[in-house]
Scaffold this motif. Structure first.
Motif, PDB file in Angstrom:
ATOM      1  N   GLN A  10      74.429   6.153  -3.935  1.00  0.00           N
ATOM      2  CA  GLN A  10      75.209   5.464  -4.609  1.00  0.00           C
ATOM      3  C   GLN A  10      76.031   4.719  -3.643  1.00  0.00           C
ATOM      4  O   GLN A  10      76.196   5.127  -2.516  1.00  0.00           O
ATOM      5  CB  GLN A  10      76.384   6.156  -5.580  1.00  0.00           C
ATOM      6  N   ALA A  11      76.409   3.216  -4.030  1.00  0.00           N
ATOM      7  CA  ALA A  11      77.081   2.506  -3.157  1.00  0.00           C
ATOM      8  C   ALA A  11      77.893   1.305  -3.899  1.00  0.00           C
ATOM      9  O   ALA A  11      77.417   0.772  -4.944  1.00  0.00           O
ATOM     10  CB  ALA A  11      76.054   1.630  -2.293  1.00  0.00           C
ATOM     11  N   TRP A  17      77.306   6.619  -0.660  1.00  0.00           N
ATOM     12  CA  TRP A  17      77.088   7.935  -0.890  1.00  0.00           C
ATOM     13  C   TRP A  17      75.605   8.154  -0.147  1.00  0.00           C
ATOM     14  O   TRP A  17      74.535   7.865  -0.941  1.00  0.00           O
ATOM     15  CB  TRP A  17      77.260   8.607  -1.839  1.00  0.00           C
ATOM     16  N   ILE A  18      75.448   8.963   0.977  1.00  0.00           N
ATOM     17  CA  ILE A  18      74.143   9.230   1.435  1.00  0.00           C
ATOM     18  C   ILE A  18      73.866  10.681   1.324  1.00  0.00           C
ATOM     19  O   ILE A  18      74.556  11.617   1.778  1.00  0.00           O
ATOM     20  CB  ILE A  18      74.244   8.933   3.048  1.00  0.00           C
ATOM     21  N   LYS A  19      72.679  10.836   0.798  1.00  0.00           N
ATOM     22  CA  LYS A  19      71.988  12.116   0.821  1.00  0.00           C
ATOM     23  C   LYS A  19      71.321  12.497   1.960  1.00  0.00           C
ATOM     24  O   LYS A  19      70.285  11.630   2.442  1.00  0.00           O
ATOM     25  CB  LYS A  19      71.112  12.312  -0.609  1.00  0.00           C
ATOM     26  N   GLN A  44      72.769  17.493   1.590  1.00  0.00           N
ATOM     27  CA  GLN A  44      73.947  17.257   1.403  1.00  0.00           C
ATOM     28  C   GLN A  44      74.594  15.952   1.199  1.00  0.00           C
ATOM     29  O   GLN A  44      73.704  14.821   1.622  1.00  0.00           O
ATOM     30  CB  GLN A  44      74.968  18.032   2.460  1.00  0.00           C
ATOM     31  N   ILE A  45      75.550  15.658   0.660  1.00  0.00           N
ATOM     32  CA  ILE A  45      76.075  14.125   0.362  1.00  0.00           C
ATOM     33  C   ILE A  45      77.460  13.889   1.479  1.00  0.00           C
ATOM     34  O   ILE A  45      78.202  14.655   1.516  1.00  0.00           O
ATOM     35  CB  ILE A  45      76.573  14.010  -1.098  1.00  0.00           C
ATOM     36  N   VAL A  46      77.130  12.775   2.078  1.00  0.00           N
ATOM     37  CA  VAL A  46      77.761  12.264   2.914  1.00  0.00           C
ATOM     38  C   VAL A  46      78.581  11.027   2.562  1.00  0.00           C
ATOM     39  O   VAL A  46      77.743   9.914   2.158  1.00  0.00           O
ATOM     40  CB  VAL A  46      77.410  12.177   4.463  1.00  0.00           C
ATOM     41  N   ILE A  47      79.811  10.689   2.507  1.00  0.00           N
ATOM     42  CA  ILE A  47      80.341   9.327   2.305  1.00  0.00           C
ATOM     43  C   ILE A  47      80.854   8.492   3.366  1.00  0.00           C
ATOM     44  O   ILE A  47      81.347   9.246   4.426  1.00  0.00           O
ATOM     45  CB  ILE A  47      81.605   9.462   1.351  1.00  0.00           C
ATOM     46  N   VAL A  48      80.197   7.317   3.546  1.00  0.00           N
ATOM     47  CA  VAL A  48      80.629   6.468   4.735  1.00  0.00           C
ATOM     48  C   VAL A  48      81.021   5.222   4.234  1.00  0.00           C
ATOM     49  O   VAL A  48      80.809   4.948   3.041  1.00  0.00           O
ATOM     50  CB  VAL A  48      79.276   6.640   5.777  1.00  0.00           C
ATOM     51  N   ASN A  58      68.205   2.697  -0.694  1.00  0.00           N
ATOM     52  CA  ASN A  58      67.854   2.240   0.776  1.00  0.00           C
ATOM     53  C   ASN A  58      67.844   3.554   1.706  1.00  0.00           C
ATOM     54  O   ASN A  58      68.630   4.629   1.313  1.00  0.00           O
ATOM     55  CB  ASN A  58      69.002   1.339   1.204  1.00  0.00           C
ATOM     56  N   GLU A  59      67.013   3.467   2.569  1.00  0.00           N
ATOM     57  CA  GLU A  59      66.744   4.630   3.698  1.00  0.00           C
ATOM     58  C   GLU A  59      67.694   4.168   4.796  1.00  0.00           C
ATOM     59  O   GLU A  59      67.515   2.905   5.246  1.00  0.00           O
ATOM     60  CB  GLU A  59      65.559   4.765   4.143  1.00  0.00           C
ATOM     61  N   VAL A  60      68.606   5.069   5.243  1.00  0.00           N
ATOM     62  CA  VAL A  60      69.657   4.668   6.305  1.00  0.00           C
ATOM     63  C   VAL A  60      69.481   5.342   7.276  1.00  0.00           C
ATOM     64  O   VAL A  60      69.074   6.688   7.165  1.00  0.00           O
ATOM     65  CB  VAL A  60      70.914   4.359   5.777  1.00  0.00           C
ATOM     66  N   ILE A  61      70.108   5.317   8.395  1.00  0.00           N
ATOM     67  CA  ILE A  61      70.596   6.406   9.535  1.00  0.00           C
ATOM     68  C   ILE A  61      71.950   6.244   9.511  1.00  0.00           C
ATOM     69  O   ILE A  61      72.407   5.023   9.854  1.00  0.00           O
ATOM     70  CB  ILE A  61      69.812   5.841  10.802  1.00  0.00           C
TER      71      ILE A  61
END
Length: 153
Positions: A10-11, A17-19, A44-48, A58-61
């Motif tokens: 989600q963005a 929100w990154i899984k 886990q979900i990380v909010i950045v 999107n795939e992210v680092i």
């Protein structure tokens, strides 16, 4: 820098929100049971902050700087031990002045300063968690693999 791969679930303009999937580093970590991540959870979900304009799918680092992690490690593990030893040394040297048993006085002051260390950690916890340097951030978008590039004739 510590990095981890993830997928944007989600963005919006400000946050993403990154899984992420638990890496092998989590399984080997000594703090894995106390870091707040469910041991059986693989994801886990990380909010950045959405600094790269990522969108859902999107795939992210994502990354976390090493220096703040080293500070937190010192603050959580070494700082209490230092205060424990300092309290024991002070107690041992003050005991004759106070007409007390050296061991007892060292123990009381050592454990007292050890407890003070945890009070200080507890008070600093919320302030540190609000600082951006202690939060994960987007490093880059991962390139989309083009499966049409390698076609067999």
């Amino acid at each position: 820098m510590i990095t981890e791969n993830g997928i944007v679930t989600q963005a919006n303009k400000s946050n993403a929100w990154i899984k992420t999937t638990r890496s092998s580093a989590c399984k080997a970590c000594a703090s894995r049971d106390s870091c707040g991540i469910d041991e059986n959870a693989e994801e886990q979900i990380v909010i950045v902050k959405n600094t790269l304009g990522v969108e859902e799918g999107n795939e992210v680092i994502i990354g976390l700087e090493t220096k703040p992690m080293m500070f937190l490690t010192f603050f959580l593990y070494v700082f209490p031990i230092l205060l424990l030893v300092l309290g024991a040394v002070i107690g041992d040297s003050l005991a004759p002045t106070l007409n007390m048993d050296r061991s007892f006085c060292a123990m009381i002051l050592g454990f007292g300063l050890f407890a003070v260390a945890f009070v200080i950690i507890r008070k600093k916890q919320s302030g540190l968690s609000q600082k951006d340097e202690f939060k994960p951030f987007l490093v880059r978008k991962r390139p989309v693999s083009d499966s049409n590039h390698c076609q067999m004739p």
